[in-house]
Design a protein around this motif. Structure first.
Motif, PDB file in Angstrom:
ATOM      1  N   THR A 128       0.848  -1.187   0.000  1.00  0.00           N
ATOM      2  CA  THR A 128       0.000   0.000   0.000  1.00  0.00           C
ATOM      3  C   THR A 128       0.883   1.237   0.000  1.00  0.00           C
ATOM      4  O   THR A 128       1.967   1.226   0.585  1.00  0.00           O
ATOM      5  CB  THR A 128      -0.979   0.002   1.195  1.00  0.00           C
ATOM      6  N   ILE A 129       0.449   2.270  -0.693  1.00  0.00           N
ATOM      7  CA  ILE A 129       1.165   3.546  -0.691  1.00  0.00           C
ATOM      8  C   ILE A 129       0.458   4.443   0.317  1.00  0.00           C
ATOM      9  O   ILE A 129      -0.693   4.805   0.103  1.00  0.00           O
ATOM     10  CB  ILE A 129       1.161   4.193  -2.093  1.00  0.00           C
ATOM     11  N   PRO A 130       1.135   4.767   1.421  1.00  0.00           N
ATOM     12  CA  PRO A 130       0.463   5.592   2.432  1.00  0.00           C
ATOM     13  C   PRO A 130       0.118   6.949   1.835  1.00  0.00           C
ATOM     14  O   PRO A 130       0.963   7.590   1.213  1.00  0.00           O
ATOM     15  CB  PRO A 130       1.519   5.735   3.531  1.00  0.00           C
ATOM     16  N   ALA A 131      -1.105   7.375   2.000  1.00  0.00           N
ATOM     17  CA  ALA A 131      -1.526   8.670   1.453  1.00  0.00           C
ATOM     18  C   ALA A 131      -2.476   9.332   2.436  1.00  0.00           C
ATOM     19  O   ALA A 131      -2.915   8.718   3.411  1.00  0.00           O
ATOM     20  CB  ALA A 131      -2.192   8.489   0.100  1.00  0.00           C
ATOM     21  N   ASP A 132      -2.750  10.582   2.171  1.00  0.00           N
ATOM     22  CA  ASP A 132      -3.553  11.376   3.088  1.00  0.00           C
ATOM     23  C   ASP A 132      -5.000  10.889   3.112  1.00  0.00           C
ATOM     24  O   ASP A 132      -5.568  10.564   2.073  1.00  0.00           O
ATOM     25  CB  ASP A 132      -3.503  12.840   2.631  1.00  0.00           C
ATOM     26  N   ALA A 186      -7.567  12.499   3.337  1.00  0.00           N
ATOM     27  CA  ALA A 186      -8.470  13.378   2.592  1.00  0.00           C
ATOM     28  C   ALA A 186      -8.640  12.891   1.145  1.00  0.00           C
ATOM     29  O   ALA A 186      -9.675  13.134   0.522  1.00  0.00           O
ATOM     30  CB  ALA A 186      -7.940  14.811   2.595  1.00  0.00           C
ATOM     31  N   LEU A 187      -7.652  12.216   0.604  1.00  0.00           N
ATOM     32  CA  LEU A 187      -7.754  11.682  -0.757  1.00  0.00           C
ATOM     33  C   LEU A 187      -6.728  10.555  -0.892  1.00  0.00           C
ATOM     34  O   LEU A 187      -5.654  10.729  -1.455  1.00  0.00           O
ATOM     35  CB  LEU A 187      -7.487  12.774  -1.807  1.00  0.00           C
ATOM     36  N   PRO A 188      -7.064   9.411  -0.346  1.00  0.00           N
ATOM     37  CA  PRO A 188      -6.069   8.330  -0.301  1.00  0.00           C
ATOM     38  C   PRO A 188      -5.865   7.632  -1.640  1.00  0.00           C
ATOM     39  O   PRO A 188      -4.879   6.915  -1.807  1.00  0.00           O
ATOM     40  CB  PRO A 188      -6.658   7.367   0.736  1.00  0.00           C
ATOM     41  N   SER A 189      -6.759   7.859  -2.597  1.00  0.00           N
ATOM     42  CA  SER A 189      -6.692   7.094  -3.840  1.00  0.00           C
ATOM     43  C   SER A 189      -5.801   7.758  -4.878  1.00  0.00           C
ATOM     44  O   SER A 189      -6.101   8.826  -5.396  1.00  0.00           O
ATOM     45  CB  SER A 189      -8.112   6.954  -4.397  1.00  0.00           C
ATOM     46  N   LEU A 190      -4.699   7.110  -5.196  1.00  0.00           N
ATOM     47  CA  LEU A 190      -3.797   7.632  -6.221  1.00  0.00           C
ATOM     48  C   LEU A 190      -4.257   7.215  -7.606  1.00  0.00           C
ATOM     49  O   LEU A 190      -4.809   6.128  -7.783  1.00  0.00           O
ATOM     50  CB  LEU A 190      -2.378   7.083  -6.020  1.00  0.00           C
ATOM     51  N   ASN A 191      -3.983   8.049  -8.575  1.00  0.00           N
ATOM     52  CA  ASN A 191      -4.114   7.644  -9.968  1.00  0.00           C
ATOM     53  C   ASN A 191      -3.236   6.414 -10.180  1.00  0.00           C
ATOM     54  O   ASN A 191      -2.139   6.321  -9.641  1.00  0.00           O
ATOM     55  CB  ASN A 191      -3.665   8.814 -10.852  1.00  0.00           C
ATOM     56  N   GLN A 235       0.272   6.984 -11.365  1.00  0.00           N
ATOM     57  CA  GLN A 235       1.114   7.504 -10.280  1.00  0.00           C
ATOM     58  C   GLN A 235       1.573   6.368  -9.381  1.00  0.00           C
ATOM     59  O   GLN A 235       2.725   6.323  -8.948  1.00  0.00           O
ATOM     60  CB  GLN A 235       0.328   8.508  -9.417  1.00  0.00           C
ATOM     61  N   ILE A 274       5.445   5.363  -8.656  1.00  0.00           N
ATOM     62  CA  ILE A 274       6.079   5.356  -7.329  1.00  0.00           C
ATOM     63  C   ILE A 274       6.663   3.981  -7.017  1.00  0.00           C
ATOM     64  O   ILE A 274       7.780   3.870  -6.504  1.00  0.00           O
ATOM     65  CB  ILE A 274       5.054   5.817  -6.262  1.00  0.00           C
TER      66      ILE A 274
END
Lengths: 253, 253
Positions: B136-140, B142-147, B150, B154
């Motif tokens: 998993t790519i840790p993300a915020d 508020a908008l955890p879903s990456l394109n 992208q 990464i």
């Protein structure tokens, strides 16, 4: 996620609406909100940009416009410019993780800018001169040029990681099995596999050792040990039932 | 750049031509050429895809098409699935850098797959089950879903970083199991565990998933797969014998 320091993404003469939208999205993915546009060549609120922005349109809407890069960097304490033309800048050049460490450890109240250039030719020498540090993303010689939104994504990913947002969300694995649990499992396994004739009674160690290697390598949880012991108990039961059924004179059920 | 190990990018039911093109480009940026598409919902050689691919169109042209994820992974020794739904998979979840370290240190001759799901809903539980590890790519929040492009960028950035970071310390473990071998093992296990009543026929997936996680976590050798299949065959035999012995009127031996 990224509360301190303040981080700005600065884009110089952006040419693609879609890239702007993709950049807004990945900024929000990594908790960065401040987008600064220096002489954009494309509308940053175009339908194309907004379509790519997916739930981060507010970043496009709130983007600040600047006439020059120095103006955009005026309140920034650290500006990191991105480049692929590193011949003359070697001694100043950072990898993304190195730049991210600098950005993430800026003292509270200071602002860092990550500066990205044009889709086709990047930042000029004069623009790079406005940056205190330069960053390059190592890529294959066959195609060293990354899409600008990809470059922003990779840089912000590293910054988020350095800022501590990159911790593995999985907490310690629940209840790792203890040595005693492993041994009870292997004892039971040995008895069961002997009973069903899978182990050679003259040399049971050979296969048991393979099992230990297979299961020990991964590190089991207590729950997994219980699961395997439950399975072995089921096989025990099967074996006993089968044996009983084969006894002459047993009453058939 | 990345000569060994062999790396494949596997995309399941891709919906966006632009994303396919962007993925081809970033693959080439990081020296990865093998693209595998499972039931793509969009033409992977569409003008849109090719326009985004910028000097990496050959990756799209040479992409292999598959009807199922197991088929796409059949020759892969390590499959890493990407997900944001990590509730039930916590103990198996890697950060990109952790997964990259595993991928980059696979011995020569082994193939690793990075598996990405649909733009809108990622990979299904069954598809994640086909992967030995999850990332998993840790993300915020508020908008955890990456394109998806992208996310590919990464992950490959981290793999390239890990691959360039140092020499491979691990000698090849003899004959690592392939995806096809894993699946045959799980098929047989499922049948056997159903036959002996260890799986609930109404919900066999629960325990099978625990087994997949336990066994897939560290990677099995072909020999270990054969060992477990031999054990399952022995249990099958026991179960058949027991059943036959319980038949009324059977001649007692």
């Amino acid at each position: 996620m990224l509360l301190s320091p303040a981080i700005s993404v600065v884009l110089v003469e952006s040419q693609g609406g879609r890239n702007l939208g993709a950049i807004a999205r990945v900024m929000k993915n990594f908790g960065v909100a401040d987008l600064r546009l220096v002489r954009p060549r494309v509308g940053h609120r175009s339908p194309e940009a907004c379509r790519m922005a997916v739930r981060s349109v507010e970043i496009l809407e709130q983007a600040a416009l600047f006439e020059s890069l120095p103006a955009a960097l005026a309140d920034c304490h650290l500006a990191v410019g991105t480049t692929r033309r590193f011949g003359r800048y070697r001694d100043n050049l950072l990898l993304p993780a190195e730049a991210a460490a600098m950005v993430a450890t800026l003292p509270m109240g200071q602002r860092a800018a990550l500066v990205f250039g044009r889709e086709d030719k990047g930042l000029t020498t004069e623009e790079l001169d406005c940056c205190q540090r330069l960053l390059t993303i190592p890529a294959d010689v066959a195609l060293p040029s990354l899409n600008v939104a990809q470059a922003v994504g990779i840089c912000l990913y590293e910054v988020a990681k350095a800022a501590g947002g990159g911790e593995n969300p999985s907490p310690a694995r629940e209840d790792p099995a203890t040595g005693a649990e492993y041994e009870r499992l292997y004892d039971q396994m040995r008895q069961t596999l002997l009973a069903i004739g899978f182990l050679d009674p003259r040399n049971p160690g050979h296969i048991m050792r393979a099992m230990r290697r297979l299961l020990g390598r991964q590190g089991m949880t207590s729950r997994e040990v219980r699961l395997l012991r439950g399975l072995l108990s089921q096989v025990d039961w099967l074996e006993r039932e089968g044996r009983a059924a084969r006894q002459p004179g047993r009453k058939q059920g």
